[in-house]
Design a protein around this motif. Structure first.
Motif, PDB file in Angstrom:
ATOM      1  N   ALA A   1       0.831  -1.200   0.000  1.00  0.00           N
ATOM      2  CA  ALA A   1       0.000   0.000   0.000  1.00  0.00           C
ATOM      3  C   ALA A   1       0.869   1.255   0.000  1.00  0.00           C
ATOM      4  O   ALA A   1       1.934   1.299   0.630  1.00  0.00           O
ATOM      5  N   ALA A   2       0.417   2.268  -0.729  1.00  0.00           N
ATOM      6  CA  ALA A   2       1.150   3.532  -0.780  1.00  0.00           C
ATOM      7  C   ALA A   2       1.204   4.173   0.603  1.00  0.00           C
ATOM      8  O   ALA A   2       0.227   4.125   1.358  1.00  0.00           O
ATOM      9  N   ARG A   3       2.340   4.753   0.927  1.00  0.00           N
ATOM     10  CA  ARG A   3       2.461   5.505   2.183  1.00  0.00           C
ATOM     11  C   ARG A   3       1.984   6.934   1.937  1.00  0.00           C
ATOM     12  O   ARG A   3       2.593   7.688   1.171  1.00  0.00           O
ATOM     13  N   GLN A   4       0.878   7.293   2.605  1.00  0.00           N
ATOM     14  CA  GLN A   4       0.295   8.615   2.413  1.00  0.00           C
ATOM     15  C   GLN A   4      -0.068   9.226   3.765  1.00  0.00           C
ATOM     16  O   GLN A   4      -0.448   8.501   4.701  1.00  0.00           O
ATOM     17  N   PRO A   5       0.041  10.551   3.877  1.00  0.00           N
ATOM     18  CA  PRO A   5      -0.388  11.211   5.118  1.00  0.00           C
ATOM     19  C   PRO A   5      -1.852  10.895   5.413  1.00  0.00           C
ATOM     20  O   PRO A   5      -2.686  10.819   4.508  1.00  0.00           O
ATOM     21  N   GLY A   6      -2.151  10.679   6.683  1.00  0.00           N
ATOM     22  CA  GLY A   6      -3.511  10.384   7.089  1.00  0.00           C
ATOM     23  C   GLY A   6      -3.800   8.912   7.286  1.00  0.00           C
ATOM     24  O   GLY A   6      -4.833   8.550   7.845  1.00  0.00           O
ATOM     25  N   LEU A   7      -2.883   8.048   6.833  1.00  0.00           N
ATOM     26  CA  LEU A   7      -3.072   6.609   6.961  1.00  0.00           C
ATOM     27  C   LEU A   7      -2.161   6.035   8.041  1.00  0.00           C
ATOM     28  O   LEU A   7      -0.973   6.366   8.112  1.00  0.00           O
TER      29      LEU A   7
ATOM     30  N   ALA B   1      14.254  -7.587   0.062  1.00  0.00           N
ATOM     31  CA  ALA B   1      14.084  -6.702  -1.086  1.00  0.00           C
ATOM     32  C   ALA B   1      14.498  -5.277  -0.720  1.00  0.00           C
ATOM     33  O   ALA B   1      14.468  -4.885   0.444  1.00  0.00           O
ATOM     34  N   ARG B   2      14.860  -4.522  -1.727  1.00  0.00           N
ATOM     35  CA  ARG B   2      15.216  -3.118  -1.553  1.00  0.00           C
ATOM     36  C   ARG B   2      14.004  -2.254  -1.908  1.00  0.00           C
ATOM     37  O   ARG B   2      13.381  -2.447  -2.945  1.00  0.00           O
ATOM     38  N   GLU B   3      13.663  -1.321  -1.040  1.00  0.00           N
ATOM     39  CA  GLU B   3      12.509  -0.462  -1.301  1.00  0.00           C
ATOM     40  C   GLU B   3      12.931   0.808  -2.035  1.00  0.00           C
ATOM     41  O   GLU B   3      13.865   1.506  -1.628  1.00  0.00           O
ATOM     42  N   VAL B   4      12.244   1.081  -3.131  1.00  0.00           N
ATOM     43  CA  VAL B   4      12.473   2.295  -3.923  1.00  0.00           C
ATOM     44  C   VAL B   4      11.200   3.141  -3.853  1.00  0.00           C
ATOM     45  O   VAL B   4      10.100   2.645  -4.120  1.00  0.00           O
ATOM     46  N   LEU B   5      11.353   4.397  -3.474  1.00  0.00           N
ATOM     47  CA  LEU B   5      10.200   5.280  -3.322  1.00  0.00           C
ATOM     48  C   LEU B   5       9.880   5.971  -4.634  1.00  0.00           C
ATOM     49  O   LEU B   5      10.764   6.517  -5.302  1.00  0.00           O
ATOM     50  N   GLY B   6       8.596   5.942  -5.003  1.00  0.00           N
ATOM     51  CA  GLY B   6       8.131   6.591  -6.214  1.00  0.00           C
ATOM     52  C   GLY B   6       7.189   7.739  -5.886  1.00  0.00           C
ATOM     53  O   GLY B   6       6.977   8.078  -4.718  1.00  0.00           O
ATOM     54  N   PRO B   7       6.567   8.343  -6.901  1.00  0.00           N
ATOM     55  CA  PRO B   7       5.670   9.474  -6.658  1.00  0.00           C
ATOM     56  C   PRO B   7       4.364   9.039  -6.015  1.00  0.00           C
ATOM     57  O   PRO B   7       3.926   7.899  -6.145  1.00  0.00           O
ATOM     58  N   HIS B   8       3.755   9.973  -5.278  1.00  0.00           N
ATOM     59  CA  HIS B   8       2.416   9.781  -4.704  1.00  0.00           C
ATOM     60  C   HIS B   8       2.349   8.611  -3.729  1.00  0.00           C
ATOM     61  O   HIS B   8       1.332   7.932  -3.623  1.00  0.00           O
ATOM     62  N   GLY B   9       3.444   8.358  -3.020  1.00  0.00           N
ATOM     63  CA  GLY B   9       3.473   7.291  -2.026  1.00  0.00           C
ATOM     64  C   GLY B   9       3.778   5.913  -2.572  1.00  0.00           C
ATOM     65  O   GLY B   9       3.833   4.939  -1.811  1.00  0.00           O
ATOM     66  N   THR B  10       3.977   5.804  -3.876  1.00  0.00           N
ATOM     67  CA  THR B  10       4.278   4.515  -4.501  1.00  0.00           C
ATOM     68  C   THR B  10       5.571   3.930  -3.944  1.00  0.00           C
ATOM     69  O   THR B  10       6.557   4.641  -3.744  1.00  0.00           O
TER      70      THR B  10
ATOM     71  N   LEU C   1     -12.303   7.857 -10.519  1.00  0.00           N
ATOM     72  CA  LEU C   1     -13.395   7.333 -11.320  1.00  0.00           C
ATOM     73  C   LEU C   1     -13.272   5.810 -11.339  1.00  0.00           C
ATOM     74  O   LEU C   1     -12.216   5.270 -11.047  1.00  0.00           O
ATOM     75  N   ASP C   2     -14.334   5.122 -11.678  1.00  0.00           N
ATOM     76  CA  ASP C   2     -14.219   3.678 -11.907  1.00  0.00           C
ATOM     77  C   ASP C   2     -15.236   3.258 -12.958  1.00  0.00           C
ATOM     78  O   ASP C   2     -16.374   2.921 -12.629  1.00  0.00           O
ATOM     79  N   PRO C   3     -14.837   3.302 -14.222  1.00  0.00           N
ATOM     80  CA  PRO C   3     -15.776   2.944 -15.287  1.00  0.00           C
ATOM     81  C   PRO C   3     -16.208   1.483 -15.254  1.00  0.00           C
ATOM     82  O   PRO C   3     -17.218   1.125 -15.854  1.00  0.00           O
ATOM     83  N   THR C   4     -15.480   0.603 -14.549  1.00  0.00           N
ATOM     84  CA  THR C   4     -15.935  -0.783 -14.407  1.00  0.00           C
ATOM     85  C   THR C   4     -17.049  -0.906 -13.378  1.00  0.00           C
ATOM     86  O   THR C   4     -17.852  -1.840 -13.430  1.00  0.00           O
ATOM     87  N   ARG C   5     -17.063  -0.003 -12.388  1.00  0.00           N
ATOM     88  CA  ARG C   5     -18.034  -0.022 -11.286  1.00  0.00           C
ATOM     89  C   ARG C   5     -17.992  -1.347 -10.527  1.00  0.00           C
ATOM     90  O   ARG C   5     -19.017  -1.838 -10.052  1.00  0.00           O
ATOM     91  N   LEU C   6     -16.792  -1.894 -10.376  1.00  0.00           N
ATOM     92  CA  LEU C   6     -16.630  -3.182  -9.701  1.00  0.00           C
ATOM     93  C   LEU C   6     -16.576  -3.068  -8.185  1.00  0.00           C
ATOM     94  O   LEU C   6     -16.853  -4.046  -7.483  1.00  0.00           O
ATOM     95  N   ALA C   7     -16.191  -1.898  -7.658  1.00  0.00           N
ATOM     96  CA  ALA C   7     -16.008  -1.770  -6.213  1.00  0.00           C
ATOM     97  C   ALA C   7     -16.312  -0.347  -5.783  1.00  0.00           C
ATOM     98  O   ALA C   7     -16.080   0.599  -6.542  1.00  0.00           O
ATOM     99  N   PRO C   8     -16.825  -0.162  -4.570  1.00  0.00           N
ATOM    100  CA  PRO C   8     -17.078   1.203  -4.067  1.00  0.00           C
ATOM    101  C   PRO C   8     -15.777   1.992  -3.981  1.00  0.00           C
ATOM    102  O   PRO C   8     -14.796   1.534  -3.386  1.00  0.00           O
ATOM    103  N   ARG C   9     -15.785   3.170  -4.540  1.00  0.00           N
ATOM    104  CA  ARG C   9     -14.548   3.945  -4.592  1.00  0.00           C
ATOM    105  C   ARG C   9     -14.088   4.417  -3.214  1.00  0.00           C
ATOM    106  O   ARG C   9     -12.886   4.607  -2.993  1.00  0.00           O
ATOM    107  N   SER C  10     -15.004   4.599  -2.288  1.00  0.00           N
ATOM    108  CA  SER C  10     -14.645   5.160  -0.986  1.00  0.00           C
ATOM    109  C   SER C  10     -13.767   4.245  -0.155  1.00  0.00           C
ATOM    110  O   SER C  10     -13.115   4.701   0.794  1.00  0.00           O
ATOM    111  N   CYS C  11     -13.732   2.948  -0.470  1.00  0.00           N
ATOM    112  CA  CYS C  11     -12.911   2.037   0.323  1.00  0.00           C
ATOM    113  C   CYS C  11     -11.707   1.491  -0.448  1.00  0.00           C
ATOM    114  O   CYS C  11     -10.989   0.621   0.056  1.00  0.00           O
ATOM    115  N   LEU C  12     -11.464   1.979  -1.660  1.00  0.00           N
ATOM    116  CA  LEU C  12     -10.279   1.567  -2.409  1.00  0.00           C
ATOM    117  C   LEU C  12      -9.018   2.012  -1.672  1.00  0.00           C
ATOM    118  O   LEU C  12      -8.976   3.081  -1.070  1.00  0.00           O
ATOM    119  N   LEU C  13      -7.971   1.193  -1.759  1.00  0.00           N
ATOM    120  CA  LEU C  13      -6.699   1.506  -1.115  1.00  0.00           C
ATOM    121  C   LEU C  13      -5.609   1.601  -2.174  1.00  0.00           C
ATOM    122  O   LEU C  13      -5.320   0.626  -2.871  1.00  0.00           O
TER     123      LEU C  13
END
Length: 267
Positions: free
Chosen positions: A25-31, A48-57, A207-219
């Motif tokens: 999971a991305a490391r983000q403020p608030g979590l 493994a070696r951890e490499v930090l990417g943009p937006h908490g990736t 957005l979720d054009p598949t509508r497979l899962a509620p967006r509010s609980c996506l991680l």
């Protein structure tokens, strides 16, 4: 909000290779994130070696020889992420065509369907709803090399194809757009999931054009231009075979309802 997620990969490595995993999971403020990530090659623990990417990736890079590699990840996540404001670089790069979101090839088509959407906050939801109506979700209907144009022509795809077409159409009408890989509580089939995000009135809206899962609980896991930036497994070197992949994602309490026409931020 509390979410519990896990992933397990069984990979046969046929020759020396460098593997890149994007399953944490991305490391983000608030979590508040409590997690474990382990790798075993033929039963022996590997680091493994951890490499930090943009937006908490976070990318976990592992050099390993031939053998059976097993990766296991579990996480309990509390809270809601605070979305970082987009930089000028973000707004520039996420408006350009990319490998799987060939917006330059869809300029005329997008203009005819949606006009110019850069000043219309309703455009992203309209594009996502259009993709939902026009594309049929069909597992196995696309290949890893298919992009937005192939998806538009075939009329079928999986979540990454829905994301690529949505992002390409948005960029074609001037709306910055990106993709995110996520853990999706409530999704069926359960798997790593891909969703597009659009820049709307100063922030990113999921957005979720598949509508497979509620967006509010996506991680969120990883964020980038298209699937080439957010793939859960990358291989540089020897040949590999993925023998098995299991993903689980749950949210505490009842699964929330989602009105997919309404703006929402990926938390």
């Amino acid at each position: 909000m509390k979410r519990d997620v896990s992933a397990y990969l069984d990979v046969q490595v046929h020759a020396d290779s460098e593997l890149e995993f994007q399953i944490a999971a991305a490391r983000q403020p608030g979590l508040e994130l409590t997690e474990t990530l382990t790798f075993e090659l033929d039963g022996h623990a590997r680091q493994a070696r951890e490499v930090l990417g943009p937006h908490g990736t976070r990318i976990h890079v592992l050099r390993c020889g031939a053998g059976n590699l097993r990766a296991s990840y579990t996480a309990a996540v509390l809270g809601e992420a605070i979305v970082e404001p987009p930089s000028e670089y973000d707004l520039s790069i996420y408006t350009r065509p990319s490998r799987f979101a060939e917006s330059d090839r869809l300029l005329a088509f997008a203009a005819a369907e949606f006009g110019c959407g850069i000043d219309n906050p309703e455009t992203p939801a309209q594009v996502a709803a259009w993709v939902n109506r026009r594309i049929r979700y069909a597992p196995g209907s696309s290949t890893p090399s298919d992009g937005a144009v192939e998806t538009l022509l075939s009329g079928t795809g999986v979540c990454r194809d829905f994301s690529h077409l949505t992002v390409a159409l948005l960029r074609a009408v001037g709306v910055p757009a990106r993709v995110a890989s996520v853990y999706p509580p409530g999704s069926f089939p359960m798997d790593f999931h891909s969703v597009p995000e659009a820049y709307v009135q100063g922030t990113w809206r999921v957005l979720d054009p598949t509508r497979l899962a509620p967006r509010s609980c996506l991680l969120r896991i990883a964020t980038g231009r298209d699937a080439s930036d957010i793939a859960f497994l990358g291989n540089h070197g020897g040949d590999i075979t993925v023998n098995g992949l299991w993903v689980k994602a749950f949210v505490a309490g009842p699964l929330p309802y989602d009105d997919f026409e309404q703006p929402l931020t990926l938390s």
